[in-house]
Design an enzyme around this catalytic site. Sequence first.
Site, PDB file in Angstrom:
ATOM      1  CE  LYS A 267      -3.957  -1.776   2.655  1.00  0.00           C
ATOM      2  NZ  LYS A 267      -4.967  -1.609   1.585  1.00  0.00           N
ATOM      3  NE  ARG A 341     -10.998  -9.507  -2.148  1.00  0.00           N
ATOM      4  CZ  ARG A 341     -11.314  -8.581  -3.042  1.00  0.00           C
ATOM      5  NH1 ARG A 341     -11.627  -8.929  -4.292  1.00  0.00           N
ATOM      6  NH2 ARG A 341     -11.317  -7.309  -2.719  1.00  0.00           N
TER       7      ARG A 341
END
Length: 491
Positions: A267, A341
């Site tokens: 990130k 996920r």
Amino acid sequence: MIQISIATSNQSSMSVYPILEGKALTAAGKSVQSEQAIAHFLASGEHHGKYGIIRTIYQADARTVFIGAGDLGKLTLQKLRALASKVALKLNKNSVEAADIYLSELDIDGASLANKVQAIAEGIWLGLYTFDTYQTKTKEDKIQLTSVNIVIDGDESKAKAALDTAKAIASGTIFARNLGNEPGNVCTPEYLGEQAAALSHPKLKTTVLDKAAIEKTGFTALLAVNQGSDIEPRFIVMEYNGAGNNDAPIALVGKGLTFDAGGISIKPAAQMDEMKFDMCGSAAVLGIFKAITEMSLPINVLGVIPSTENLLGGSAYKPGDIVTTYKGLTIEVLNTDAEGRVILSDALAYAAEQNPAEIIDFATLTGACVIALGGQATGLMGNSDDIKQGLIASGQKTHDRVWEMPMFEEYQEQIDSKIADIKNTGGREAGTITAACFLSRFVDNIPWAHLDIAGTAWNMKGTDISPVGGATGAGVRLVVDYLQNKASDVS
Ligand code: BES
Ligand code: MN
Ligand code: ZN
């Protein structure tokens, strides 16, 4: 948490009354309006009843606070909650130790006395919340607010029951906020496991799997994400048999990423610190367990939390890797930052295997959800209209709101992979929905709802009932209310 009690008459020398737009008073306010200092104040026109404005009148032996409640027609339970927060903070700041609060007689459309007492108490407890354990400077020894009486005119036993409910909900919310606000070097997967194990109730059984047990059980997707981290993952299972029967439980699954650097698909640096909040899904589940065990809610609930960091160690999983999950489905990893996920795939498949009546998952899953809904609503998706309708209703009631996004089957194509069963990103378009599509592959036909709390789980500016900022405890009030409804449906 400060002491809050129900009273039916004045107890202390500090009284708080609402004043409505146009200077109208409620019955309690009217009973003191002829006192000289108050009459002067009311005549002065200093307070017109504008929402949220607070004024104090000093008398020789008493102090009276008027808080503006605005237009009665526009008042809602959330506005009442926020008003209680505001006044509690103000009293605390002004070194008031004890106060009587006369807010419960404000008429709110469709709200019972119990609803109002619950909202006022939640507002006080949540509004006074602080997280300052790491500020070592000794604070000046200041008198603080320690007790409040909510003065009522009505059924005392109903009001007291509502206060008990509020207390359990506030304590669950505060528990979730504390877990979220703890920094990543303290709130590790191991720490989450310890916090879960520390919740105790005769009908609650908690199992915390360490890395060896996770390997043995085969939670391989969780292990793939954990590869980049030097600290162990945990897999937490909580079984609360509140109903005391064999009814299938409601399963609550929470994303427990104690820090998400993105992994190899790293990130940007700006605000990366906020990724300590990436375990707020698990915090919501733990907060709900704290609340329902404090309430001894007669319902069976299963809690499942997969927890790890997502870092960039030399063994980290990489873009292009194919991961085989606990369920057996294979995932082509296109972006290591879509890790939530991946770990939820094992947790959902495990939960589904226990044959629950339904599954609700909580996850700070997508930046796209923050863009779509901001901080005002949690993203709601799923395969069950019943659960979704129930959550929408609970969201409206508690103001822990949700907003549904569609899961048309065509979206599923976005996660088709050419070389594995599915890929872990569906591209930029409809990012929140395709993440939910991914999760849907692991719940089989069990009724399921997914809550994307990426925008609601924390708020750096603070909110009306979380003024200090940081973790909000989103999902706790929502789902405790939902579970209360479920419990009263069966009994
Ligand atoms: N934890 C993040 C989602 C997130 C981002 C929550 C910002 C709150 C604020 C999640 O693991 C993530 O990184 N998701 C990616 C998915 C993408 C790579 C498909 C995202 O949303 O950018
Ligand atoms: Mn991520
Ligand atoms: Zn994440």
